[in-house]
Scaffold this motif. Structure first.
Motif, mmCIF file in Angstrom:
data_model
loop_
_atom_site.group_PDB
_atom_site.id
_atom_site.type_symbol
_atom_site.label_atom_id
_atom_site.label_comp_id
_atom_site.label_asym_id
_atom_site.label_seq_id
_atom_site.Cartn_x
_atom_site.Cartn_y
_atom_site.Cartn_z
ATOM 1 N N ARG A 82 40.773 61.036 35.292
ATOM 2 C CA ARG A 82 40.265 61.862 36.390
ATOM 3 C C ARG A 82 40.755 61.424 37.765
ATOM 4 N NH1 ARG A 82 35.074 65.129 34.598
ATOM 5 N NH2 ARG A 82 36.243 66.562 35.878
ATOM 6 N N GLY A 113 44.044 62.386 38.448
ATOM 7 C CA GLY A 113 45.215 63.258 38.616
ATOM 8 C C GLY A 113 46.496 62.693 38.021
ATOM 9 N N THR A 133 48.121 64.989 35.296
ATOM 10 C CA THR A 133 48.700 66.180 35.935
ATOM 11 C C THR A 133 50.063 65.802 36.534
ATOM 12 O OG1 THR A 133 46.483 66.976 36.503
ATOM 13 C CG2 THR A 133 48.313 67.954 37.710
ATOM 14 N N ASN A 136 38.018 69.267 22.959
ATOM 15 C CA ASN A 136 38.700 68.406 23.934
ATOM 16 C C ASN A 136 38.848 69.115 25.292
ATOM 17 O OD1 ASN A 136 40.135 66.449 25.231
ATOM 18 N ND2 ASN A 136 41.704 66.204 23.655
ATOM 19 N N LYS A 181 45.334 73.889 34.048
ATOM 20 C CA LYS A 181 45.736 73.584 35.420
ATOM 21 C C LYS A 181 47.258 73.654 35.561
ATOM 22 C CE LYS A 181 45.036 70.171 38.998
ATOM 23 N NZ LYS A 181 44.658 68.812 39.325
HETATM 24 C C1 COA Z 1 43.177 64.516 28.567
HETATM 25 C C2 COA Z 1 43.537 63.374 29.510
HETATM 26 C C3 COA Z 1 44.986 62.987 29.276
HETATM 27 C C4 COA Z 1 43.375 63.877 30.964
HETATM 28 O O1 COA Z 1 44.015 62.972 31.857
HETATM 29 P P1 COA Z 1 43.565 62.807 33.377
HETATM 30 O O2 COA Z 1 44.600 62.013 34.084
HETATM 31 O O3 COA Z 1 42.166 62.318 33.425
HETATM 32 O O4 COA Z 1 43.622 64.311 33.900
HETATM 33 P P2 COA Z 1 43.730 64.746 35.420
HETATM 34 O O5 COA Z 1 42.981 63.766 36.267
HETATM 35 O O6 COA Z 1 45.154 65.013 35.765
HETATM 36 O O7 COA Z 1 42.892 66.097 35.401
HETATM 37 C C5 COA Z 1 43.419 67.381 35.087
HETATM 38 C C6 COA Z 1 42.307 68.404 35.135
HETATM 39 O O8 COA Z 1 41.455 68.239 34.012
HETATM 40 C C7 COA Z 1 40.117 67.992 34.435
HETATM 41 N N1 COA Z 1 39.515 66.955 33.607
HETATM 42 C C8 COA Z 1 40.043 65.749 33.306
HETATM 43 N N2 COA Z 1 39.199 65.069 32.532
HETATM 44 C C9 COA Z 1 38.125 65.856 32.347
HETATM 45 C C10 COA Z 1 36.911 65.710 31.629
HETATM 46 N N3 COA Z 1 36.639 64.585 30.962
HETATM 47 N N4 COA Z 1 36.044 66.740 31.622
HETATM 48 C C11 COA Z 1 36.310 67.880 32.301
HETATM 49 N N5 COA Z 1 37.442 68.078 32.997
HETATM 50 C C12 COA Z 1 38.337 67.078 33.019
HETATM 51 C C13 COA Z 1 40.231 67.485 35.852
HETATM 52 O O9 COA Z 1 39.051 67.726 36.535
HETATM 53 C C14 COA Z 1 41.417 68.230 36.378
HETATM 54 O O10 COA Z 1 41.094 69.487 36.875
HETATM 55 P P3 COA Z 1 40.766 69.687 38.452
HETATM 56 O O11 COA Z 1 41.900 69.070 39.209
HETATM 57 O O12 COA Z 1 40.704 71.162 38.574
HETATM 58 O O13 COA Z 1 39.498 68.965 38.703
HETATM 59 C C15 COA Z 1 42.613 62.142 29.295
HETATM 60 O O14 COA Z 1 41.271 62.564 29.358
HETATM 61 C C16 COA Z 1 42.856 61.450 27.973
HETATM 62 O O15 COA Z 1 43.718 60.596 27.852
HETATM 63 N N6 COA Z 1 42.060 61.804 26.925
HETATM 64 C C17 COA Z 1 42.164 61.148 25.631
HETATM 65 C C18 COA Z 1 43.452 61.475 24.891
HETATM 66 C C19 COA Z 1 43.609 62.954 24.611
HETATM 67 O O16 COA Z 1 42.648 63.672 24.389
HETATM 68 N N7 COA Z 1 44.878 63.417 24.609
HETATM 69 C C20 COA Z 1 45.196 64.807 24.389
HETATM 70 C C21 COA Z 1 45.216 65.156 22.940
HETATM 71 S S1 COA Z 1 45.578 66.907 22.773
#
Ligand code: COA
Length: 196
Positions: free
Chosen positions: A119, A121, A124, A151, A160
């Motif tokens: 969270r 960015g 992204t 997820n 996004k």
């Molecule tokens: C999915 C994942 C990669 C997101 O990475 P991140 O760096 O936290 O994402 P970002 O900060 O770039 O956020 C991108 C958007 O998603 C949203 N977001 C990120 N995590 C979130 C959460 N837990 N719940 C709701 N929204 C979320 C953000 O708010 C953002 O939107 P916004 O800018 O409009 O607020 C991370 O949660 C992760 O590693 N998860 C575990 C592994 C996984 O699930 N991989 C994908 C398998 S398909």
């Protein structure tokens, strides 16, 4: 450069000759090596990271070493490219992202980040860079993503980045002893070109 003109794509062999390091505002996207195994292990030892992934939660550093070797082999075989996501300030690995190559014009995107860095960015930022690289250098036409329905973080991230939802592939995935419905989303080059 005109905003819609793309540099000519390299041939697939040229692309896979040397690992393509990319740099963004805060991150270095680079090849992972065996010395990164402790960092990779830490990421995959977290149940919250592997929860929606087709990989088991890691219990030994050997699994991280195997994963790094496997990524290198898949790159050599031109089957996939997986960048380690490193922080610019100390080059430490905090996640990864990349493509499984489906065919000449299509690839599946995948990614994960250490929980401490969620969270902010970062994903992204990392995916924006590899999407641009995928369309411009690999000459992809379609990038797809398969995501477990629960997820939300991953689905929000993809939306996004302008990925469009196409539907649900029923019981398409099998891991951790059971079948999983998967949401399929995609980004096409023609749509991407409209928002850069
Ligand atoms: C999915 C994942 C990669 C997101 O990475 P991140 O760096 O936290 O994402 P970002 O900060 O770039 O956020 C991108 C958007 O998603 C949203 N977001 C990120 N995590 C979130 C959460 N837990 N719940 C709701 N929204 C979320 C953000 O708010 C953002 O939107 P916004 O800018 O409009 O607020 C991370 O949660 C992760 O590693 N998860 C575990 C592994 C996984 O699930 N991989 C994908 C398998 S398909």
């Amino acid at each position: 450069m005109d905003k819609f003109s793309l540099p000519s794509a390299m041939s697939i062999n040229a692309v896979f000759q040397n690992f393509p390091q990319l740099t963004t505002e805060n991150l270095i996207l680079r090849e992972t090596t065996i010395t990164d195994a402790p960092a990779v292990f830490q990421i995959f030892a977290d149940h919250e990271v592997t929860k929606y992934h087709d990989v088991e939660t890691a219990i030994s550093i050997k699994q991280a070493q195997f994963l790094i070797q496997r990524r290198a082999e898949r790159f050599q075989n031109q089957e996939a490219i997986r960048w380690g996501i490193a922080r610019k300030e100390d080059n430490a690995i905090i996640g990864s992202c990349g493509y499984s190559i489906r065919n000449r014009f299509q690839a599946e995107i995948g990614y994960e980040l250490a929980r401490d860095h969620w969270r902010k960015g970062f994903m992204t930022e990392a995916l924006s860079a590899i999407i641009q690289w995928g369309f411009e250098q690999l000459d992809l036409n379609r990038i797809e993503a398969l995501v477990m329905l629960e997820n939300n973080a991953s689905i929000k991230l993809l939306k996004k980045l302008q990925f469009a939802e196409e539907g649900v592939l029923r019981e398409y995935g099998f891991w951790k002893g059971r079948f999983h419905d998967l949401k399929i989303l995609s980004l096409l080059k023609k749509d991407y070109s409209q928002f850069i």
